[in-house]
Design an enzyme around this catalytic site. Structure first.
Site, PDB file in Angstrom:
ATOM      1  N   HIS A  61      51.975  45.140  42.750  1.00 58.28           N
ATOM      2  CA  HIS A  61      52.244  47.211  42.789  1.00 58.28           C
ATOM      3  C   HIS A  61      53.288  46.693  42.141  1.00 58.28           C
ATOM      4  CE1 HIS A  61      54.267  50.876  43.630  1.00 58.28           C
ATOM      5  NE2 HIS A  61      52.625  51.135  44.385  1.00 58.28           N
ATOM      6  N   HIS A  93      44.883  52.280  40.158  1.00 56.33           N
ATOM      7  CA  HIS A  93      45.921  53.290  40.893  1.00 56.33           C
ATOM      8  C   HIS A  93      45.070  53.722  42.373  1.00 56.33           C
ATOM      9  CE1 HIS A  93      49.292  56.721  42.037  1.00 56.33           C
ATOM     10  NE2 HIS A  93      47.924  57.323  41.192  1.00 56.33           N
ATOM     11  N   ASP A 114      46.166  50.057  48.790  1.00 54.94           N
ATOM     12  CA  ASP A 114      44.734  50.094  48.668  1.00 54.94           C
ATOM     13  C   ASP A 114      43.773  48.957  49.648  1.00 54.94           C
ATOM     14  OD1 ASP A 114      44.862  51.968  47.912  1.00 54.94           O
ATOM     15  OD2 ASP A 114      45.169  51.314  45.539  1.00 54.94           O
TER      16      ASP A 114
HETATM   17  N1  CMC Z   1      45.288  40.210  40.402  1.00 56.55           N
HETATM   18  C1  CMC Z   1      46.290  38.744  40.117  1.00 56.55           C
HETATM   19  N2  CMC Z   1      47.083  39.087  38.667  1.00 56.55           N
HETATM   20  C2  CMC Z   1      47.558  40.407  39.277  1.00 56.55           C
HETATM   21  C3  CMC Z   1      47.806  40.978  39.923  1.00 56.55           C
HETATM   22  C4  CMC Z   1      46.307  41.089  40.418  1.00 56.55           C
HETATM   23  N3  CMC Z   1      46.169  42.513  41.740  1.00 56.55           N
HETATM   24  N4  CMC Z   1      48.397  42.289  39.502  1.00 56.55           N
HETATM   25  C5  CMC Z   1      49.327  42.283  37.988  1.00 56.55           C
HETATM   26  N5  CMC Z   1      49.139  40.682  37.965  1.00 56.55           N
HETATM   27  C6  CMC Z   1      49.448  39.725  37.482  1.00 56.55           C
HETATM   28  C7  CMC Z   1      49.562  39.682  35.857  1.00 56.55           C
HETATM   29  O1  CMC Z   1      48.371  39.754  34.727  1.00 56.55           O
HETATM   30  C8  CMC Z   1      50.831  39.575  35.120  1.00 56.55           C
HETATM   31  O2  CMC Z   1      50.853  37.629  35.080  1.00 56.55           O
HETATM   32  P1  CMC Z   1      51.115  37.238  33.563  1.00 56.55           P
HETATM   33  O3  CMC Z   1      52.612  38.163  34.128  1.00 56.55           O
HETATM   34  O4  CMC Z   1      51.104  36.340  33.938  1.00 56.55           O
HETATM   35  O5  CMC Z   1      50.887  38.410  32.189  1.00 56.55           O
HETATM   36  C9  CMC Z   1      51.369  40.229  36.658  1.00 56.55           C
HETATM   37  O6  CMC Z   1      51.446  40.075  37.532  1.00 56.55           O
HETATM   38  C10 CMC Z   1      52.422  40.961  35.999  1.00 56.55           C
HETATM   39  O7  CMC Z   1      51.059  42.117  36.145  1.00 56.55           O
HETATM   40  P2  CMC Z   1      51.319  43.564  35.701  1.00 56.55           P
HETATM   41  O8  CMC Z   1      50.165  44.044  34.761  1.00 56.55           O
HETATM   42  O9  CMC Z   1      52.541  43.382  34.240  1.00 56.55           O
HETATM   43  O10 CMC Z   1      51.986  44.104  36.561  1.00 56.55           O
HETATM   44  P3  CMC Z   1      51.792  46.078  36.550  1.00 56.55           P
HETATM   45  O11 CMC Z   1      53.560  46.007  37.573  1.00 56.55           O
HETATM   46  O12 CMC Z   1      51.961  46.600  35.178  1.00 56.55           O
HETATM   47  O13 CMC Z   1      50.846  46.202  37.262  1.00 56.55           O
HETATM   48  C11 CMC Z   1      49.247  47.012  38.638  1.00 56.55           C
HETATM   49  C12 CMC Z   1      51.152  46.432  38.668  1.00 56.55           C
HETATM   50  C13 CMC Z   1      49.309  47.478  40.496  1.00 56.55           C
HETATM   51  C14 CMC Z   1      48.416  47.967  37.806  1.00 56.55           C
HETATM   52  C15 CMC Z   1      48.555  45.746  38.777  1.00 56.55           C
HETATM   53  O14 CMC Z   1      49.837  44.802  40.196  1.00 56.55           O
HETATM   54  C16 CMC Z   1      47.430  45.649  39.268  1.00 56.55           C
HETATM   55  O15 CMC Z   1      46.391  46.226  38.626  1.00 56.55           O
HETATM   56  N6  CMC Z   1      46.584  45.499  40.227  1.00 56.55           N
HETATM   57  C17 CMC Z   1      45.397  45.944  41.413  1.00 56.55           C
HETATM   58  C18 CMC Z   1      45.010  47.310  41.125  1.00 56.55           C
HETATM   59  C19 CMC Z   1      45.789  47.864  42.600  1.00 56.55           C
HETATM   60  O16 CMC Z   1      44.736  47.225  43.045  1.00 56.55           O
HETATM   61  N7  CMC Z   1      46.490  48.696  42.746  1.00 56.55           N
HETATM   62  C20 CMC Z   1      46.661  49.639  43.503  1.00 56.55           C
HETATM   63  C21 CMC Z   1      48.280  49.704  43.069  1.00 56.55           C
HETATM   64  S1  CMC Z   1      48.907  50.720  44.920  1.00 56.55           S
HETATM   65  C22 CMC Z   1      48.351  52.575  44.761  1.00 56.55           C
HETATM   66  C23 CMC Z   1      48.979  52.914  44.299  1.00 56.55           C
HETATM   67  O17 CMC Z   1      49.807  53.717  43.974  1.00 56.55           O
HETATM   68  O18 CMC Z   1      47.130  53.894  43.503  1.00 56.55           O
END
Ligand code: CMC
Length: 435
Positions: A307, A268, A363
């Site tokens: 996201h 986050h 971010d």
């Molecule tokens: N790098 C590589 N792969 C990713 C990433 C990433 N940053 N984000 C998602 N994926 C992949 C994930 O491995 C999954 O792949 P698969 O379907 O093969 O298992 C797929 O994309 C879907 O990911 P998810 O984890 O199910 O998606 P989510 O909606 O649960 O997570 C997130 C959203 C923001 C937590 C995630 O994208 C992430 O960890 N990003 C990096 C951390 C980040 O930048 N966070 C800031 C968010 S925006 C500001 C805020 O509001 O805080």
């Protein structure tokens, strides 16, 4: 007009149910009517990370994740960032409309009156170790404020609620700056109430021996825009925490401390810090392809990408990417920007990221701007928290006033052991435990 419904046939009993569809959702309690017998609990919905569950009705922030649209109270984020100040946007989020000149003057004055903190708060912060993470200091101090303002327990009283809002919006920059100064062993700087909200924050952060700090107007504006972009983002993890904790009717300081804790995590608000750590680890443009390969192999994430809601370019990231140049013009270019741009270029051409709709989020570029402005990396999540405080408070009050809301209390699917008998104690063990 006929109501939209969903017809469900329970194959266990052959019974047919009409579930209403309201605002594109089905009220989950309706599912409880689907039972096999009178003493059956009924069907529940299972959605561990709220992937497809609306937890409230809200009038504050609208996001269309596919189109990359973000609006506060109906106003596009791009226009607010270009035309308004952070305190105007804060007023908009809390009260629902932009302030007129008189309302803005009164609002600014009221917040300015609350920028100072009690001397004991300073002492409390001094007790932290010299290398304490500023976000840990920030969220603990916010929680401690509840002991200074016991009147904040009167959450049903609008006057009290608004007083706590003024205190919190006024004090979060002061606490953030004190946390930073503590980490450097620098004396705390008193708020300067002649400066604007954001200029005063920069003064409390960076003032040294000069009698008055004069921040560069371009940097004040950039910081103001950063606060605006972070001010609210509907039901994200920390706002959900604010609403969930606040639903127990605890005071807003305790709830906001919990929201700030949720923000601290690297998935986050802690992601802005993690992006800088990542870019430093990559070290040079030449290392970008190897890094992307490791991410695709599942060895870590590309921080600042992806996201839950945006499945296209985060509109906040777009604004920040453009704004970075204005800050670099004043402060000099952040050398890490080249690595970030290359990372974005490669990722946006790669099927792994394209097929998963992973784009830069807010971010990805914010940290590069903060660093160019001379903020240390560890303070980045705290900067996010200053802006988001306003959104947390607006959402908290909306939750309290919503007659549909109750204490947040999800159900579970129990998968542990069925009832079993505790074996008789080993001779002598029960007596030993009792001693
Ligand atoms: N790098 C590589 N792969 C990713 C990433 C990433 N940053 N984000 C998602 N994926 C992949 C994930 O491995 C999954 O792949 P698969 O379907 O093969 O298992 C797929 O994309 C879907 O990911 P998810 O984890 O199910 O998606 P989510 O909606 O649960 O997570 C997130 C959203 C923001 C937590 C995630 O994208 C992430 O960890 N990003 C990096 C951390 C980040 O930048 N966070 C800031 C968010 S925006 C500001 C805020 O509001 O805080």
């Amino acid at each position: 007009m006929a109501q939209d419904t969903l017809t469900v046939i329970d194959n266990r009993t052959g019974k047919k149910y009409e579930i209403p569809i309201v605002d594109g959702t089905i009220p989950a309690p309706e599912l409880r009517k689907i039972k096999t017998s009178a003493d059956d609990f009924g069907v529940m919905s299972y959605d561990p990370a709220f992937m497809n569950t609306a937890s409230c009705r809200s009038r504050i922030t609208y996001i269309d994740g596919d189109k990359g649209i973000l609006r506060y109270r109906g106003y596009p984020i791009e226009q607010l960032a270009e035309r308004r100040s952070f305190l105007e946007v804060a007023y908009l989020l809390v009260f629902g409309e932009l302030p007129d000149a008189g309302q803005l003057a009164a609002w600014t004055e009221e917040i300015t009156l609350h920028t100072m903190v009690h001397e004991n708060i300073k002492k409390l912060m001094e007790a932290f170790r010299y290398d304490a993470h500023p976000m840990g200091m920030f969220l603990s101090t916010i929680g401690a404020l509840s002991t200074f303002y016991p009147d904040a327990k009167h959450i049903g009283d609008i006057t009290s609620r608004h007083l706590q809002m003024l205190r919190l919006i006024g004090k979060v920059p002061t606490i953030a700056a004190y946390a930073y100064r503590h980490s450097l062993g620098l004396p705390y700087v008193m708020p300067d109430n002649e400066l604007s909200y954001t200029a005063n924050f920069l003064s409390m952060m960076f003032k040294m021996t000069e009698s008055k700090y004069h921040p560069n107007p371009a940097l004040v504006r950039a910081m103001d825009v950063l606060f605006i972009l972070h001010a609210d983002h509907e039901q994200n993890c920390s706002t959900n925490a604010m609403r969930g904790i606040g639903s127990s009717h605890v005071d807003p300081y305790s709830a906001l401390s919990g929201a700030a804790s949720a923000l601290y995590g690297p998935l986050h608000g802690g992601a802005n810090e993690a992006v800088l750590v990542m870019l430093n680890e990559i070290g040079s443009i030449a290392n970008v392809p190897a890094f992307v390969k490791r991410v695709k192999a599942g060895e870590g994430r590309l921080m600042g990408f992806g996201h839950r809601v945006y499945k296209s370019y985060d509109p906040r990231a777009k604004i920040l990417k453009q704004m970075a140049d204005a800050v670099f013009e004043v402060q000099g270019k952040n050398p890490l920007i080249q690595i970030a741009l290359e990372l974005e270029r490669i990722a946006l051409e790669d099927d792994y990221f394209v097929s998963r709709k992973l784009y830069p989020n807010v971010d990805f570029y914010s940290g590069l701007i903060y660093q160019a402005m001379k903020f240390p990396v560890t303070i980045f999540p705290v900067l996010f928290a200053i802006g988001r405080t306003v959104g947390w408070l607006a959402q908290w009050e909306e939750m309290l006033l919503d007659p549909e809301q109750k204490i947040a209390r999800p159900r579970q699917i129990y998968v542990g052991p069925a009832e079993r008998e505790v074996p008789k104690a080993i001779v002598g063990a029960a007596q030993t435990a009792a001693r």
